[in-house]
Design a protein around this motif. Structure first.
Motif, PDB file in Angstrom:
ATOM      1  N   MET A 177      31.232 -23.592 -37.246  1.00  0.00           N
ATOM      2  CA  MET A 177      32.519 -24.208 -37.591  1.00  0.00           C
ATOM      3  C   MET A 177      32.373 -25.091 -38.832  1.00  0.00           C
ATOM      4  O   MET A 177      31.280 -25.568 -39.137  1.00  0.00           O
ATOM      5  CB  MET A 177      33.044 -25.049 -36.421  1.00  0.00           C
ATOM      6  N   LYS A 178      33.498 -25.304 -39.503  1.00  0.00           N
ATOM      7  CA  LYS A 178      33.511 -26.146 -40.692  1.00  0.00           C
ATOM      8  C   LYS A 178      33.229 -27.600 -40.315  1.00  0.00           C
ATOM      9  O   LYS A 178      33.636 -28.081 -39.261  1.00  0.00           O
ATOM     10  CB  LYS A 178      34.874 -26.071 -41.372  1.00  0.00           C
ATOM     11  N   LYS A 179      32.541 -28.300 -41.219  1.00  0.00           N
ATOM     12  CA  LYS A 179      32.260 -29.721 -41.009  1.00  0.00           C
ATOM     13  C   LYS A 179      33.326 -30.557 -41.702  1.00  0.00           C
ATOM     14  O   LYS A 179      33.667 -30.308 -42.859  1.00  0.00           O
ATOM     15  CB  LYS A 179      30.885 -30.078 -41.564  1.00  0.00           C
ATOM     16  N   VAL A 180      33.852 -31.552 -40.992  1.00  0.00           N
ATOM     17  CA  VAL A 180      34.893 -32.423 -41.539  1.00  0.00           C
ATOM     18  C   VAL A 180      34.457 -33.875 -41.389  1.00  0.00           C
ATOM     19  O   VAL A 180      34.117 -34.322 -40.287  1.00  0.00           O
ATOM     20  CB  VAL A 180      36.243 -32.200 -40.832  1.00  0.00           C
ATOM     21  N   LEU A 181      34.455 -34.599 -42.482  1.00  0.00           N
ATOM     22  CA  LEU A 181      34.090 -36.023 -42.488  1.00  0.00           C
ATOM     23  C   LEU A 181      35.309 -36.852 -42.092  1.00  0.00           C
ATOM     24  O   LEU A 181      36.388 -36.709 -42.690  1.00  0.00           O
ATOM     25  CB  LEU A 181      33.610 -36.433 -43.875  1.00  0.00           C
TER      26      LEU A 181
ATOM     27  N   VAL B   1      38.429 -27.143 -33.419  1.00  0.00           N
ATOM     28  CA  VAL B   1      38.474 -26.117 -34.462  1.00  0.00           C
ATOM     29  C   VAL B   1      37.556 -26.447 -35.633  1.00  0.00           C
ATOM     30  O   VAL B   1      37.412 -25.653 -36.552  1.00  0.00           O
ATOM     31  CB  VAL B   1      39.923 -25.924 -34.982  1.00  0.00           C
ATOM     32  N   PHE B   2      36.952 -27.633 -35.616  1.00  0.00           N
ATOM     33  CA  PHE B   2      35.984 -27.989 -36.644  1.00  0.00           C
ATOM     34  C   PHE B   2      34.982 -28.971 -36.076  1.00  0.00           C
ATOM     35  O   PHE B   2      35.191 -29.571 -35.020  1.00  0.00           O
ATOM     36  CB  PHE B   2      36.677 -28.574 -37.885  1.00  0.00           C
ATOM     37  N   THR B   3      33.855 -29.125 -36.780  1.00  0.00           N
ATOM     38  CA  THR B   3      32.812 -30.053 -36.352  1.00  0.00           C
ATOM     39  C   THR B   3      33.003 -31.391 -37.059  1.00  0.00           C
ATOM     40  O   THR B   3      32.902 -31.468 -38.282  1.00  0.00           O
ATOM     41  CB  THR B   3      31.417 -29.506 -36.697  1.00  0.00           C
ATOM     42  N   PRO B   4      33.313 -32.475 -36.321  1.00  0.00           N
ATOM     43  CA  PRO B   4      33.557 -33.774 -36.960  1.00  0.00           C
ATOM     44  C   PRO B   4      32.264 -34.531 -37.255  1.00  0.00           C
ATOM     45  O   PRO B   4      31.303 -34.482 -36.480  1.00  0.00           O
ATOM     46  CB  PRO B   4      34.395 -34.511 -35.922  1.00  0.00           C
ATOM     47  N   LEU B   5      32.244 -35.224 -38.371  1.00  0.00           N
ATOM     48  CA  LEU B   5      31.162 -36.148 -38.720  1.00  0.00           C
ATOM     49  C   LEU B   5      31.802 -37.517 -38.901  1.00  0.00           C
ATOM     50  O   LEU B   5      32.599 -37.714 -39.821  1.00  0.00           O
ATOM     51  CB  LEU B   5      30.467 -35.703 -40.009  1.00  0.00           C
ATOM     52  N   TYR B   6      31.474 -38.460 -38.016  1.00  0.00           N
ATOM     53  CA  TYR B   6      32.176 -39.738 -37.996  1.00  0.00           C
ATOM     54  C   TYR B   6      31.428 -40.830 -38.754  1.00  0.00           C
ATOM     55  O   TYR B   6      30.199 -40.930 -38.694  1.00  0.00           O
ATOM     56  CB  TYR B   6      32.400 -40.199 -36.553  1.00  0.00           C
ATOM     57  N   ALA B   7      32.205 -41.660 -39.462  1.00  0.00           N
ATOM     58  CA  ALA B   7      31.644 -42.820 -40.168  1.00  0.00           C
ATOM     59  C   ALA B   7      32.671 -43.950 -40.131  1.00  0.00           C
ATOM     60  O   ALA B   7      33.877 -43.699 -40.006  1.00  0.00           O
ATOM     61  CB  ALA B   7      31.313 -42.454 -41.612  1.00  0.00           C
ATOM     62  N   GLU B   8      32.177 -45.188 -40.253  1.00  0.00           N
ATOM     63  CA  GLU B   8      33.069 -46.346 -40.224  1.00  0.00           C
ATOM     64  C   GLU B   8      33.121 -47.078 -41.557  1.00  0.00           C
ATOM     65  O   GLU B   8      33.987 -47.931 -41.768  1.00  0.00           O
ATOM     66  CB  GLU B   8      32.625 -47.316 -39.126  1.00  0.00           C
ATOM     67  N   THR B   9      32.209 -46.754 -42.471  1.00  0.00           N
ATOM     68  CA  THR B   9      32.165 -47.413 -43.777  1.00  0.00           C
ATOM     69  C   THR B   9      31.913 -46.398 -44.882  1.00  0.00           C
ATOM     70  O   THR B   9      31.532 -45.258 -44.608  1.00  0.00           O
ATOM     71  CB  THR B   9      31.044 -48.464 -43.809  1.00  0.00           C
ATOM     72  N   LEU B  10      32.113 -46.833 -46.118  1.00  0.00           N
ATOM     73  CA  LEU B  10      31.821 -45.981 -47.258  1.00  0.00           C
ATOM     74  C   LEU B  10      30.339 -45.651 -47.309  1.00  0.00           C
ATOM     75  O   LEU B  10      29.953 -44.512 -47.605  1.00  0.00           O
ATOM     76  CB  LEU B  10      32.265 -46.666 -48.553  1.00  0.00           C
TER      77      LEU B  10
ATOM     78  N   PHE C  50      33.476 -29.560 -45.474  1.00  0.00           N
ATOM     79  CA  PHE C  50      34.651 -28.783 -45.877  1.00  0.00           C
ATOM     80  C   PHE C  50      35.798 -29.670 -46.342  1.00  0.00           C
ATOM     81  O   PHE C  50      36.480 -29.362 -47.324  1.00  0.00           O
ATOM     82  CB  PHE C  50      35.110 -27.916 -44.699  1.00  0.00           C
ATOM     83  N   ALA C  51      36.058 -30.759 -45.615  1.00  0.00           N
ATOM     84  CA  ALA C  51      37.181 -31.636 -45.940  1.00  0.00           C
ATOM     85  C   ALA C  51      36.892 -33.026 -45.398  1.00  0.00           C
ATOM     86  O   ALA C  51      35.940 -33.225 -44.629  1.00  0.00           O
ATOM     87  CB  ALA C  51      38.477 -31.097 -45.357  1.00  0.00           C
TER      88      ALA C  51
ATOM     89  N   HIS D  98      42.998 -28.048 -39.770  1.00  0.00           N
ATOM     90  CA  HIS D  98      42.919 -26.680 -39.244  1.00  0.00           C
ATOM     91  C   HIS D  98      43.664 -25.717 -40.166  1.00  0.00           C
ATOM     92  O   HIS D  98      43.203 -24.600 -40.420  1.00  0.00           O
ATOM     93  CB  HIS D  98      43.526 -26.637 -37.843  1.00  0.00           C
ATOM     94  N   ARG D  99      44.800 -26.163 -40.690  1.00  0.00           N
ATOM     95  CA  ARG D  99      45.578 -25.331 -41.607  1.00  0.00           C
ATOM     96  C   ARG D  99      44.781 -25.039 -42.878  1.00  0.00           C
ATOM     97  O   ARG D  99      44.814 -23.911 -43.400  1.00  0.00           O
ATOM     98  CB  ARG D  99      46.876 -26.051 -41.956  1.00  0.00           C
ATOM     99  N   LEU D 100      44.062 -26.022 -43.389  1.00  0.00           N
ATOM    100  CA  LEU D 100      43.233 -25.812 -44.579  1.00  0.00           C
ATOM    101  C   LEU D 100      42.181 -24.743 -44.322  1.00  0.00           C
ATOM    102  O   LEU D 100      41.890 -23.922 -45.198  1.00  0.00           O
ATOM    103  CB  LEU D 100      42.546 -27.122 -44.987  1.00  0.00           C
TER     104      LEU D 100
END
Length: 431
Positions: free
Chosen positions: A1-5, A26-35, A49-50, A116-118
């Motif tokens: 699946m696509k990775k999404v930040l 529908v995508f694999t999330p990568l979570y962050a709380e700061t820049l 991916f996005a 998901h639309r992207l």
């Protein structure tokens, strides 16, 4: 699946986002709380991916993360606590995908649906038609912003040529006022060949009034959008039309599927199979048709119950569909399957099915602690118009099925768990 930040510093908001993302899957999330955390994730995941990012972070209070993700050409969706028209316009000018105000759970559902639309947009090929290079570029850039693959044409005549050479095109966006063939005439000509569910056509123009809109719609356009575009309205209308066609395709596909196994059903096999067989006859290409029957399937139901039989049927269907994914595979009646193998002679088709049978036999089905062995028998028949054995009509395709059944009966009479062909009728055909 696509990775999404996904970057968000609010614990409560992050909890909601995680819940929504988990439901969609529908995508694999990568979570962050700061820049800083986001940069670290991007460094270790160059294939992101996005991005869905909060506009104000502890170490980036003025939207610096947006500039960072856009500099890496990552499609970026902005989340913000309040709506600000001026800031929105600035962000859209920078090239963000969208601007979502955090006003409740639906906002996060909308954001996830947009990601998901992207992902799905990458398979929706678009043709933009406009004689003005500047106007065409604006529309092309907007569509590419949402990950649509885009082709271009300068007028209606060129558009028809591009469309015929690129059958993957699902949407055409055309200006009205163009030389040689205007947008209105282009719509009329295209609707002779393509229905609305096959090709979405959207008219655009800075000219005219409601009468122009009506003319486009009556000529067969799916929609009409007046220039200059409002960003949100433009993509809402585009998405609405794409999703409408996708829904029709899903309904149509459901009618072609066997409700129990998910692979194609008998009716679609004869519809599509005849078309493929006819095309192969015209190209002098060998075609093998196999009828497959599970061995001792009645005993499975009697010993383990119908539920076990259902699991075995689904297991076999999945294996056949995966192993023969470049061919047409269908479940027909009960424990039988059909396979149409364009390009294979009888010998090669039989060898392939021997291999598939071996794979299925070696992967027994677990059922309540018991292992259920599965095997099948098959009959394979070949025909070619070149050898004069058949005419290119529906009767010829039906006779191919009958001959495959005759071979299957021979395999069953010989004890089963074997593949028998019709003697390689099509082996004389040059591949």
């Amino acid at each position: 699946m696509k990775k999404v930040l996904i970057v968000e510093d609010s614990t409560m908001v992050m909890r909601i986002i995680k819940h929504v993302v988990k439901q969609s899957a529908v995508f694999t999330p990568l979570y962050a709380e700061t820049l800083a955390e986001a940069k670290a994730l991007i460094d270790t995941n160059p294939d992101i991916f996005a991005a869905m990012v909060d506009l104000s972070l502890p170490d980036a209070p003025d939207g610096e993360i947006v500039d960072y993700t856009l500099s890496l050409k990552i499609p970026t969706l902005v989340l913000t606590a309040s709506f600000d028209t001026e800031r929105r316009n600035i962000l859209l000018a920078k090239g963000i995908v969208d601007y979502v105000t955090k006003e409740g759970r639906f906002s996060y559902v909308y954001a996830c649906n947009l990601i998901h639309r992207l992902i799905k947009n990458e398979n929706v090929h678009v043709l933009v038609v406009d004689d003005s290079s500047m106007s065409r570029k604006i529309v092309v850039n907007m569509m590419r912003l949402h990950r649509y693959p885009v082709l271009e044409a300068k007028n209606g005549i060129e558009a028809i040529k591009v469309l015929l050479n690129n059958p993957k095109i699902k949407m055409l966006i055309t200006d009205y006022n163009m030389p040689e063939m205007d947008g209105f005439e282009l719509v009329q000509k295209l609707r002779v060949k393509y229905v609305k569910s096959e090709l979405v056509i959207i008219g655009i123009s800075s000219e005219g009034d409601g009468h122009l809109t009506a003319r486009f719609i009556k000529a067969g356009a799916n929609d009409f959008i007046k220039k200059p575009f409002n960003h949100e309205e433009f993509f809402c209308r585009i998405t609405h039309n794409v999703e409408q066609v996708e829904m029709i395709e899903q309904i149509r596909d459901a009618t072609r599927r066997d409700y129990h196994t998910g692979i194609y059903n008998r009716y679609y096999f004869f519809e599509k199979g005849y078309e493929d067989w006819l095309a192969a006859q015209g190209n002098n290409t060998p075609v093998a048709l196999a009828v497959i029957d599970l061995d001792n399937f009645r005993l499975v139901n009697e010993k383990f119950g119908n539920d076990a039989g259902d699991v075995v049927m689904q297991h076999v269907a999945t294996r056949l569909d995966q192993s023969l994914d470049r061919f047409l595979v269908a479940r027909t009646d009960g424990q039988e399957f059909y396979v149409l193998m364009v390009g294979l002679t009888n010998d090669k088709a039989c060898s392939l099915l021997e291999h598939v049978n071996s794979v299925i036999s070696n992967a027994s089905v677990d059922w309540n602690g018991s292992k259920i062995a599965v095997s099948f028998s098959a009959g394979v028949a070949n025909y070619s118009a070149q050898n004069g054995s058949e005419q290119c009509d529906e009767g010829g395709f039906d006779e191919l099925v009958i001959n495959a059944y005759q071979c299957l009966h021979r395999a069953k009479d010989a004890g089963g768990d074997m593949i028998i062909g019709d003697g390689g009728v099509a082996d004389d055909v040059q591949e």
